[in-house]
Design a protein around this motif. Structure first.
Motif, mmCIF file in Angstrom:
data_model
loop_
_atom_site.group_PDB
_atom_site.id
_atom_site.type_symbol
_atom_site.label_atom_id
_atom_site.label_comp_id
_atom_site.label_asym_id
_atom_site.label_seq_id
_atom_site.Cartn_x
_atom_site.Cartn_y
_atom_site.Cartn_z
ATOM 1 N N LYS A 107 19.268 27.802 -37.339
ATOM 2 C CA LYS A 107 19.542 27.022 -38.549
ATOM 3 C C LYS A 107 20.049 25.630 -38.210
ATOM 4 O O LYS A 107 19.633 24.630 -38.794
ATOM 5 C CB LYS A 107 20.550 27.747 -39.440
ATOM 6 C CG LYS A 107 19.968 28.862 -40.294
ATOM 7 C CD LYS A 107 19.120 28.301 -41.424
ATOM 8 C CE LYS A 107 18.616 29.412 -42.336
ATOM 9 N NZ LYS A 107 17.755 28.885 -43.429
ATOM 10 N N THR B 176 17.716 22.595 -39.337
ATOM 11 C CA THR B 176 18.216 21.842 -40.490
ATOM 12 C C THR B 176 18.305 20.349 -40.198
ATOM 13 O O THR B 176 18.270 19.527 -41.114
ATOM 14 C CB THR B 176 19.583 22.387 -40.941
ATOM 15 O OG1 THR B 176 19.448 23.779 -41.222
ATOM 16 C CG2 THR B 176 20.073 21.693 -42.204
ATOM 17 N N ARG B 177 18.387 19.982 -38.938
ATOM 18 C CA ARG B 177 18.400 18.556 -38.585
ATOM 19 C C ARG B 177 17.092 17.880 -38.979
ATOM 20 O O ARG B 177 17.047 16.656 -39.170
ATOM 21 C CB ARG B 177 18.631 18.390 -37.074
ATOM 22 C CG ARG B 177 20.035 18.723 -36.618
ATOM 23 C CD ARG B 177 20.255 18.369 -35.160
ATOM 24 N NE ARG B 177 19.606 19.329 -34.257
ATOM 25 C CZ ARG B 177 18.581 19.050 -33.474
ATOM 26 N NH1 ARG B 177 18.045 17.839 -33.498
ATOM 27 N NH2 ARG B 177 18.062 19.965 -32.681
ATOM 28 N N SER C 232 14.451 19.864 -41.073
ATOM 29 C CA SER C 232 13.962 20.473 -42.320
ATOM 30 C C SER C 232 15.123 20.796 -43.246
ATOM 31 O O SER C 232 16.009 21.571 -42.886
ATOM 32 C CB SER C 232 13.181 21.752 -41.994
ATOM 33 O OG SER C 232 12.968 22.523 -43.154
ATOM 34 N N GLY C 233 15.120 20.216 -44.424
ATOM 35 C CA GLY C 233 16.178 20.499 -45.388
ATOM 36 C C GLY C 233 16.234 21.954 -45.788
ATOM 37 O O GLY C 233 17.292 22.469 -46.157
ATOM 38 N N SER C 234 15.100 22.641 -45.680
ATOM 39 C CA SER C 234 15.057 24.060 -46.050
ATOM 40 C C SER C 234 15.636 24.944 -44.948
ATOM 41 O O SER C 234 15.911 26.116 -45.182
ATOM 42 C CB SER C 234 13.611 24.486 -46.324
ATOM 43 O OG SER C 234 12.848 24.482 -45.117
ATOM 44 N N GLY C 235 15.777 24.389 -43.747
ATOM 45 C CA GLY C 235 16.244 25.188 -42.622
ATOM 46 C C GLY C 235 15.196 26.162 -42.124
ATOM 47 O O GLY C 235 15.526 27.148 -41.470
ATOM 48 N N LYS C 236 13.917 25.878 -42.427
ATOM 49 C CA LYS C 236 12.829 26.764 -42.030
ATOM 50 C C LYS C 236 11.774 25.982 -41.255
ATOM 51 O O LYS C 236 11.690 24.757 -41.333
ATOM 52 C CB LYS C 236 12.191 27.423 -43.263
ATOM 53 C CG LYS C 236 13.151 28.286 -44.080
ATOM 54 C CD LYS C 236 12.457 28.850 -45.307
ATOM 55 C CE LYS C 236 13.415 29.707 -46.130
ATOM 56 N NZ LYS C 236 12.749 30.246 -47.348
ATOM 57 N N ALA D 260 8.256 22.306 -39.187
ATOM 58 C CA ALA D 260 8.721 20.996 -39.620
ATOM 59 C C ALA D 260 8.114 19.958 -38.701
ATOM 60 O O ALA D 260 8.027 20.168 -37.485
ATOM 61 C CB ALA D 260 10.244 20.919 -39.594
ATOM 62 N N ARG E 201 10.125 12.973 -41.994
ATOM 63 C CA ARG E 201 10.327 14.402 -41.793
ATOM 64 C C ARG E 201 9.554 15.152 -42.872
ATOM 65 O O ARG E 201 9.711 14.871 -44.065
ATOM 66 C CB ARG E 201 11.817 14.777 -41.891
ATOM 67 C CG ARG E 201 12.737 13.983 -40.969
ATOM 68 C CD ARG E 201 12.554 14.407 -39.518
ATOM 69 N NE ARG E 201 13.540 13.800 -38.637
ATOM 70 C CZ ARG E 201 13.377 12.631 -38.020
ATOM 71 N NH1 ARG E 201 12.266 11.933 -38.227
ATOM 72 N NH2 ARG E 201 14.316 12.161 -37.217
ATOM 73 N N TRP F 196 8.397 19.149 -44.069
ATOM 74 C CA TRP F 196 8.464 20.590 -43.871
ATOM 75 C C TRP F 196 7.568 21.271 -44.898
ATOM 76 O O TRP F 196 7.042 20.619 -45.791
ATOM 77 C CB TRP F 196 9.912 21.093 -43.963
ATOM 78 C CG TRP F 196 10.620 20.754 -45.242
ATOM 79 C CD1 TRP F 196 10.750 21.535 -46.354
ATOM 80 C CD2 TRP F 196 11.293 19.526 -45.546
ATOM 81 N NE1 TRP F 196 11.451 20.884 -47.334
ATOM 82 C CE2 TRP F 196 11.816 19.641 -46.862
ATOM 83 C CE3 TRP F 196 11.518 18.333 -44.841
ATOM 84 C CZ2 TRP F 196 12.538 18.616 -47.476
ATOM 85 C CZ3 TRP F 196 12.243 17.323 -45.459
ATOM 86 C CH2 TRP F 196 12.740 17.476 -46.757
ATOM 87 N N GLU F 197 7.384 22.572 -44.752
ATOM 88 C CA GLU F 197 6.429 23.376 -45.524
ATOM 89 C C GLU F 197 5.010 23.108 -45.009
ATOM 90 O O GLU F 197 4.553 21.962 -44.949
ATOM 91 C CB GLU F 197 6.503 23.120 -47.037
ATOM 92 C CG GLU F 197 7.745 23.642 -47.708
ATOM 93 C CD GLU F 197 7.786 25.167 -47.771
ATOM 94 O OE1 GLU F 197 6.730 25.798 -47.592
ATOM 95 O OE2 GLU F 197 8.873 25.701 -48.011
#
Length: 226
Positions: free
Chosen positions: A43, A47-48, A50-54, A57, A64, A66-67
């Motif tokens: 995480k 998280t650095r 991806s705001g989702s922490g997934k 990314a 940046r 993600w998804e």
């Protein structure tokens, strides 16, 4: 500055597989960073970016993304020569629709038949919900190949974003010996024959991490030798 793609385990992370294989097939240069999904600092590291922490990314300078589907759209805009979406408007709309359907749906298949590259090919009894997902996916693939075939073996001719979104499904159908028709099998063979597929799979087989929740036969771990 080279792009960096942050991904999870190659054996299990279906979401990571999607942009990775799209970039490899398209010849888009990038650096990969693999973090096991069960890493204690997962995480914090993800998280650095991806705001989702997934994962996945993508890092492109100060951008940046993600998804997986958003990454594919960003790549299509940044590298239009890659042809990740079909050039023709109707085909492009259809490709985006089926990619979005994959992104949001088929939860039964995902839940009961996790992507697992090192599991030997062994049949698993499918629930009615998974069987429904399989039928719908076969219908999507057949429809694309019938209506939009542009001379290549993939959904819209050449390999693109829609194929990348369904690449983990190809893996699932293969691993769990899902019974499919001849047209579906031909499409699967085309995807699995890609050098990019073979590269990802070879790396997956060498990974040390075992995730119980993604092992269909747990506590037994069936594993092909690398």
């Amino acid at each position: 500055m080279a792009l960096t793609l942050l991904i999870g385990n190659k054996n299990y992370s279906s979401w990571s597989f999607r942009p990775w294989i799209a970039m490899k097939v398209a010849g888009i240069p990038f650096t990969e960073e693999v973090i096991s999904l069960d890493a204690e600092d997962f995480k914090a590291r993800v998280t650095r970016i991806s705001g989702s922490g997934k994962v996945p990314a993508l890092v492109d300078g100060d951008v940046r993304v993600w998804e997986s589907l958003a990454i594919l759209d960003y790549l299509a805009e940044t590298f239009p020569q890659a042809g990740l979406w079909p050039a023709e408007r109707a085909a492009r709309a259809h490709a985006r629709a089926i990619a979005a359907e994959m992104h949001a749906g088929f939860t039964a298949l995902r839940r009961e038949c996790a992507m697992n590259m090192w599991r030997p090919v062994m049949a698993r009894e499918l629930t009615p919900q998974v069987a429904d997902d399989v039928r719908r996916i076969e219908s999507i693939w057949t429809d694309c190949r019938t209506r939009f075939d542009a001379g290549g073996p993939f959904l819209f001719g050449g390999f693109g974003a829609a194929d990348a979104m369904y690449a983990p499904v190809v893996s699932r159908f293969h691993t769990y010996a899902v019974k499919v028709g001849a047209a579906t099998r031909a499409y699967m063979e085309a995807v699995m024959g890609l050098p990019a597929w073979q590269e990802w799979r070879a790396a997956a087989l060498k990974e040390p991490w075992v995730l119980a929740k993604d092992e269909a036969d747990w506590p037994v771990v069936h594993r092909i030798e690398a």
